[in-house]
Write a protein that holds these residues in place. Structure first.
Motif, PDB file in Angstrom:
ATOM      1  N   LEU A 163       0.865  -1.181   0.000  1.00  0.00           N
ATOM      2  CA  LEU A 163       0.000   0.000   0.000  1.00  0.00           C
ATOM      3  C   LEU A 163       0.898   1.227   0.000  1.00  0.00           C
ATOM      4  N   LEU A 164       0.774   2.046  -1.059  1.00  0.00           N
ATOM      5  CA  LEU A 164       1.587   3.241  -1.216  1.00  0.00           C
ATOM      6  C   LEU A 164       0.680   4.434  -1.495  1.00  0.00           C
ATOM      7  N   SER A 165       1.189   5.642  -1.241  1.00  0.00           N
ATOM      8  CA  SER A 165       0.421   6.851  -1.548  1.00  0.00           C
ATOM      9  C   SER A 165       1.324   7.910  -2.159  1.00  0.00           C
ATOM     10  N   MET A 166       0.686   8.870  -2.830  1.00  0.00           N
ATOM     11  CA  MET A 166       1.406   9.973  -3.451  1.00  0.00           C
ATOM     12  C   MET A 166       0.438  11.138  -3.630  1.00  0.00           C
ATOM     13  N   GLU A 167       0.889  12.328  -3.284  1.00  0.00           N
ATOM     14  CA  GLU A 167       0.075  13.526  -3.517  1.00  0.00           C
ATOM     15  C   GLU A 167       0.374  14.070  -4.909  1.00  0.00           C
ATOM     16  N   VAL A 168      -0.687  14.436  -5.648  1.00  0.00           N
ATOM     17  CA  VAL A 168      -0.522  15.027  -6.975  1.00  0.00           C
ATOM     18  C   VAL A 168      -0.102  16.489  -6.784  1.00  0.00           C
ATOM     19  N   THR A 169       1.116  16.799  -7.239  1.00  0.00           N
ATOM     20  CA  THR A 169       1.642  18.163  -7.131  1.00  0.00           C
ATOM     21  C   THR A 169       1.450  18.899  -8.455  1.00  0.00           C
ATOM     22  N   GLU A 170       1.681  20.187  -8.439  1.00  0.00           N
ATOM     23  CA  GLU A 170       1.536  20.994  -9.648  1.00  0.00           C
ATOM     24  C   GLU A 170       2.446  20.489 -10.769  1.00  0.00           C
ATOM     25  N   ALA A 171       3.646  20.035 -10.409  1.00  0.00           N
ATOM     26  CA  ALA A 171       4.598  19.533 -11.406  1.00  0.00           C
ATOM     27  C   ALA A 171       4.125  18.234 -12.054  1.00  0.00           C
ATOM     28  N   MET A 172       3.091  17.590 -11.491  1.00  0.00           N
ATOM     29  CA  MET A 172       2.570  16.330 -12.018  1.00  0.00           C
ATOM     30  C   MET A 172       1.332  16.528 -12.885  1.00  0.00           C
ATOM     31  N   THR A 173       0.912  17.772 -13.091  1.00  0.00           N
ATOM     32  CA  THR A 173      -0.294  18.010 -13.889  1.00  0.00           C
ATOM     33  C   THR A 173       0.070  18.236 -15.357  1.00  0.00           C
ATOM     34  N   ASN A 174      -0.880  17.893 -16.224  1.00  0.00           N
ATOM     35  CA  ASN A 174      -0.677  18.002 -17.672  1.00  0.00           C
ATOM     36  C   ASN A 174      -1.420  19.228 -18.220  1.00  0.00           C
ATOM     37  N   GLY A 175      -1.514  19.322 -19.536  1.00  0.00           N
ATOM     38  CA  GLY A 175      -2.178  20.445 -20.195  1.00  0.00           C
ATOM     39  C   GLY A 175      -3.662  20.547 -19.903  1.00  0.00           C
ATOM     40  N   HIS A 176      -4.262  19.464 -19.439  1.00  0.00           N
ATOM     41  CA  HIS A 176      -5.678  19.479 -19.059  1.00  0.00           C
ATOM     42  C   HIS A 176      -5.864  19.929 -17.611  1.00  0.00           C
ATOM     43  N   GLY A 177      -4.752  20.113 -16.901  1.00  0.00           N
ATOM     44  CA  GLY A 177      -4.828  20.494 -15.496  1.00  0.00           C
ATOM     45  C   GLY A 177      -5.111  19.315 -14.577  1.00  0.00           C
ATOM     46  N   THR A 178      -4.950  18.095 -15.100  1.00  0.00           N
ATOM     47  CA  THR A 178      -5.163  16.889 -14.296  1.00  0.00           C
ATOM     48  C   THR A 178      -3.834  16.141 -14.158  1.00  0.00           C
ATOM     49  N   ALA A 179      -3.827  15.137 -13.308  1.00  0.00           N
ATOM     50  CA  ALA A 179      -2.607  14.359 -13.092  1.00  0.00           C
ATOM     51  C   ALA A 179      -2.196  13.659 -14.390  1.00  0.00           C
ATOM     52  N   HIS A 180      -0.960  13.832 -14.785  1.00  0.00           N
ATOM     53  CA  HIS A 180      -0.424  13.141 -15.957  1.00  0.00           C
ATOM     54  C   HIS A 180      -0.476  11.639 -15.691  1.00  0.00           C
ATOM     55  N   GLY A 181      -0.948  10.878 -16.672  1.00  0.00           N
ATOM     56  CA  GLY A 181      -1.086   9.435 -16.518  1.00  0.00           C
ATOM     57  C   GLY A 181       0.206   8.732 -16.174  1.00  0.00           C
ATOM     58  N   GLY A 182       1.328   9.280 -16.607  1.00  0.00           N
ATOM     59  CA  GLY A 182       2.617   8.670 -16.307  1.00  0.00           C
ATOM     60  C   GLY A 182       2.916   8.648 -14.820  1.00  0.00           C
TER      61      GLY A 182
END
Length: 151
Positions: A50-69
């Motif tokens: 069980l792991l977690s990660m916060e979506v940061t601004e550097a992880m967002t794409n052109g749609h303003g959502t989390a990049h799938g990568g």
């Protein structure tokens, strides 16, 4: 004759969890990618992580959502800890992911990995990535042991 468990025998689940924890500790010490992404290892057991990660601004794409990568990277890290939890060194041989909804800036993504099957050198693991009760993605990883042990 009693059906009660033998209290004098070893607790095999505890031993398996100890192997999983020791393997995770050894892996984590060298896992620059997960650490660099701010991933946190919450729990590990035999065939489970069980792991977690916060979506940061550097992880967002052109749609303003989390990049799938980045979502894939979190799921892949959970997969890695689960498939290496038996102490044998294992790598991914095939992975797929299905995105069901976007991750968003500030979301705390949680990846829960569970062993589906393990036979010989191969294993299959399912990883659910979610935010709260909402599934973001489903990932399936196929592992292959490569020789060597973590512990």
């Amino acid at each position: 004759m009693s059906d009660a468990p033998d209290d004098d025998g070893p607790d095999l689940d505890l031993d398996l969890d100890a192997i999983a924890r020791a393997s995770a500790d050894a892996m984590w010490a060298e896992d620059r990618a997960s650490i660099g992404l701010g991933i946190k290892l919450i729990d590990v057991g035999s065939g489970y992580a069980l792991l977690s990660m916060e979506v940061t601004e550097a992880m967002t794409n052109g749609h303003g959502t989390a990049h799938g990568g980045f979502i894939f990277a979190l799921a892949d890290s959970a997969f890695a800890f689960a498939c290496n939890s038996h102490g044998d060194k294992a790598v991914a041989q095939h992975c797929t992911i299905t995105y069901l909804r976007p991750g968003r800036l500030g979301d705390q993504l949680v990846a829960s990995a569970h062993e589906v099957a393990r036979e010989g050198r191969s294993g299959i693991y399912d990883i659910n990535v979610s935010v709260g009760d909402e599934t973001v993605a489903e990932f399936r990883g196929h592992s292959r042991t490569v020789g060597g042990r973590w512990v």
